[in-house]
Structures are given as structure tokens and as C-alpha cells.
Design an enzyme around this catalytic site. Structure first.
Site, PDB file in Angstrom:
ATOM      1  CE  LYS A 152      -4.578   6.515 -27.059  1.00 57.81           C
ATOM      2  NZ  LYS A 152      -5.744   5.700 -27.496  1.00 57.81           N
ATOM      3  NE  ARG A 183      -9.852  10.781 -26.222  1.00 57.79           N
ATOM      4  CZ  ARG A 183      -9.275   9.902 -25.392  1.00 57.79           C
ATOM      5  NH1 ARG A 183      -8.266  10.258 -24.646  1.00 57.79           N
ATOM      6  NH2 ARG A 183      -9.722   8.666 -25.357  1.00 57.79           N
ATOM      7  NE  ARG A 231      -9.147  -1.160 -21.912  1.00 56.95           N
ATOM      8  CZ  ARG A 231      -8.717  -0.031 -22.483  1.00 56.95           C
ATOM      9  NH1 ARG A 231      -7.496   0.052 -22.944  1.00 56.95           N
ATOM     10  NH2 ARG A 231      -9.513   1.008 -22.618  1.00 56.95           N
ATOM     11  NE  ARG A 236     -11.347   2.676 -19.240  1.00 56.27           N
ATOM     12  CZ  ARG A 236     -10.614   3.238 -20.200  1.00 56.27           C
ATOM     13  NH1 ARG A 236      -9.316   2.985 -20.272  1.00 56.27           N
ATOM     14  NH2 ARG A 236     -11.167   4.047 -21.071  1.00 56.27           N
ATOM     15  NE  ARG A 271     -13.909   4.636 -24.717  1.00 58.88           N
ATOM     16  CZ  ARG A 271     -13.383   3.537 -24.165  1.00 58.88           C
ATOM     17  NH1 ARG A 271     -14.155   2.514 -23.846  1.00 58.88           N
ATOM     18  NH2 ARG A 271     -12.102   3.471 -23.930  1.00 58.88           N
TER      19      ARG A 271
HETATM   20  P1  AMP Z   1      -8.966   6.960 -22.354  1.00 57.31           P
HETATM   21  O1  AMP Z   1      -8.528   6.268 -21.115  1.00 57.31           O
HETATM   22  O2  AMP Z   1      -7.877   7.744 -23.003  1.00 57.31           O
HETATM   23  O3  AMP Z   1      -9.660   6.020 -23.314  1.00 57.31           O
HETATM   24  O4  AMP Z   1     -10.075   8.049 -21.916  1.00 57.31           O
HETATM   25  C1  AMP Z   1     -11.278   7.658 -21.277  1.00 57.31           C
HETATM   26  C2  AMP Z   1     -12.266   8.793 -21.348  1.00 57.31           C
HETATM   27  O5  AMP Z   1     -11.735   9.941 -20.652  1.00 57.31           O
HETATM   28  C3  AMP Z   1     -12.594   9.298 -22.740  1.00 57.31           C
HETATM   29  O6  AMP Z   1     -13.596   8.526 -23.384  1.00 57.31           O
HETATM   30  C4  AMP Z   1     -13.062  10.722 -22.433  1.00 57.31           C
HETATM   31  O7  AMP Z   1     -14.381  10.737 -21.895  1.00 57.31           O
HETATM   32  C5  AMP Z   1     -12.106  11.129 -21.323  1.00 57.31           C
HETATM   33  N1  AMP Z   1     -10.879  11.762 -21.873  1.00 57.31           N
HETATM   34  C6  AMP Z   1      -9.609  11.293 -21.766  1.00 57.31           C
HETATM   35  N2  AMP Z   1      -8.748  12.114 -22.365  1.00 57.31           N
HETATM   36  C7  AMP Z   1      -9.490  13.127 -22.884  1.00 57.31           C
HETATM   37  C8  AMP Z   1      -9.182  14.279 -23.655  1.00 57.31           C
HETATM   38  N3  AMP Z   1      -7.917  14.564 -24.029  1.00 57.31           N
HETATM   39  N4  AMP Z   1     -10.197  15.105 -23.999  1.00 57.31           N
HETATM   40  C9  AMP Z   1     -11.473  14.850 -23.620  1.00 57.31           C
HETATM   41  N5  AMP Z   1     -11.829  13.763 -22.930  1.00 57.31           N
HETATM   42  C10 AMP Z   1     -10.854  12.905 -22.557  1.00 57.31           C
END
Ligand code: AMP
Length: 208
Positions: A34, A109, A148, A154, A166
């Protein structure tokens, strides 16, 4: 002022929106590409990219109270609570006046987030126009994220258990958002395997 209200009323009667924004939800499991594709779509379509994951990482990097709160969930591979996430998203949207449209990456989400998003956009006289879901199988996701994790810094990419958590969160809480927007014909699946350019061509074809 009254004239503006009257014009909005007339437009609404004819189903004309104040703007022709593209509001794209770039959907898919973690590691489906994404972020990479959002960067290319921003260049092509001039949209405003909002990644809630990036926003949380920014807060976390600055040790803000929001970042400290979010970290407890992120490190375990769990979703940050809706109320916190929705408030952060709305705040970010308020900071970008008159956008041509949004690419939302990692939001919504949950169904509650999708409902909140619909309300926020309706308040701006616009709506979600597309949900494009990148499809990548679980084992490919685990492989990509572990790779990654070697360079991303991260914590949630470096640990296979957290990655699998996740994916579980995605299947349980996030995947129903596809069906939510499918009811209004906005959801579309996009093959997420291939070169970056091939996947980009599929996404931009679906948007054009
Ligand atoms: P991402 O970079 O999108 O993979 O997000 C990393 C982490 O941030 C996720 O595993 C969640 O813990 C948190 N996170 C990001 N976006 C959301 C969302 N829309 N709702 C809840 N948690 C989020």
C-alpha cells in the site's frame, strides 16, 4: 451566506457534489504494498496521502502522549483503539484544506472507522469513491515483512509472531470493511503480486 446554502441545496437536489474528489481507500493486509503504491498514485493523481501507521510512528518517534499510548498496541501487532485513531485522522484532514482528494492507507481498519470516515467526508460534501484491495497471500506477507524488518527499523516487522498477529487482526477486524463498501459498489480486488509497475497499472486503471 444564504445564497451559498441555497446553491448547495439545489446541487444536492440534482445529486451534484461541490467537488469531484477521488477519495481512495487503499486496502489490503500489512505488507501488501500500500505504501509503495500510494507514493506513485500521489504523483499520478495529485491526491493527499494519509497513512495512519505513519502518523502513529511520527508520534511515537517524538514520544508524544499519543505515540506512547499507540506503542503499546503497535508493538503487539494489535489495532490502536478506534476513538484515538479516528480523532487523529480527522485532525490530519483538517490540516489539509481543499485537497483534490485523499489516498487513505491503513484506514479504515474497522467498521466503526469506516462509519466515522463516511460521516467526516459527508460533512465535507464528499464521500469514499473507491476501495481498491491489494490481494497477497499470508506466506508472501510474512516473507515480505520479515525482509522489510531487516532495514525498516520497525519493531512490528522484525518479529514473526507480531506479523502473524497483525494478519489475524486484519482478517478479523479489517477485512469486513471490504464488504461494507462492496454494498455500494465501491470495492474492487486488485492482484497484489507482480512488479511495482504492473500493480500500479492495475490500480491506476481501476481509478481512471
Ligand atoms: P501500518 O503501518 O499501517 O502497518 O500500521 C502499523 C500499526 O499502527 C498497526 O499494526 C496498528 O497497531 C497501528 N494502526 C495503523 N493504522 C491503524 C488504524 N486505522 N486503526 C488502528 N490501528 C492502526
Amino acid at each position: 451566506m444564504e445564497t451559498m446554502w441555497f446553491m448547495d441545496f439545489v446541487k444536492s437536489l440534482f445529486g451534484i457534489k461541490k467537488n469531484n474528489m477521488i477519495n481512495l481507500i487503499l486496502f489490503g493486509p500489512p505488507g501488501s504494498g500500500k505504501g509503495t503504491q500510494a507514493t506513485k498514485l500521489v504523483e499520478q493523481f495529485g491526491l493527499t496521502h494519509i497513512s495512519t501507521g505513519d502518523l502513529f510512528r511520527y508520534e511515537l518517534g517524538n514520544n508524544t502522549p499519543l505515540g506512547i499510548q499507540a506503542r503499546t498496541y503497535m508493538d503487539k501487532g494489535e489495532l490502536v483503539p478506534d476513538s484515538v485513531t479516528i480523532a487523529m485522522l480527522e485532525n490530519k484532514m483538517n490540516m489539509t484544506p481543499n485537497p483534490k482528494g485523499y489516498i487513505l492507507d491503513g484506514f479504515p481498519r474497522t467498521i466503526a472507522q469506516a462509519e466515522a470516515l463516511d460521516g467526516i467526508l459527508a460533512g465535507r460534501d464528499t464521500q469514499v469513491t473507491h476501495l481498491l484491495a491489494l490481494e497477497v497471500d499470508d506466506e508472501e506477507i510474512v516473507r515480505r515483512l520479515l525482509e522489510r524488518g531487516k532495514t525498516s527499523g520497525r519493531a512490528d516487522d522484525a518479529n514473526e509472531e507480531v506479523i502473524r498477529k497483525r494478519i489475524v487482526e486484519y482478517l478479523a477486524k479489517t477485512s469486513p470493511v471490504f464488504a461494507y463498501y462492496e454494498k455500494t459498489g465501491k470495492s474492487q480486488k486488485i492482484e497484489g503480486i507482480g512488479s511495482i509497475d504492473e500493480i500500479f497499472a492495475r490500480l491506476s486503471g481501476a481509478l481512471s
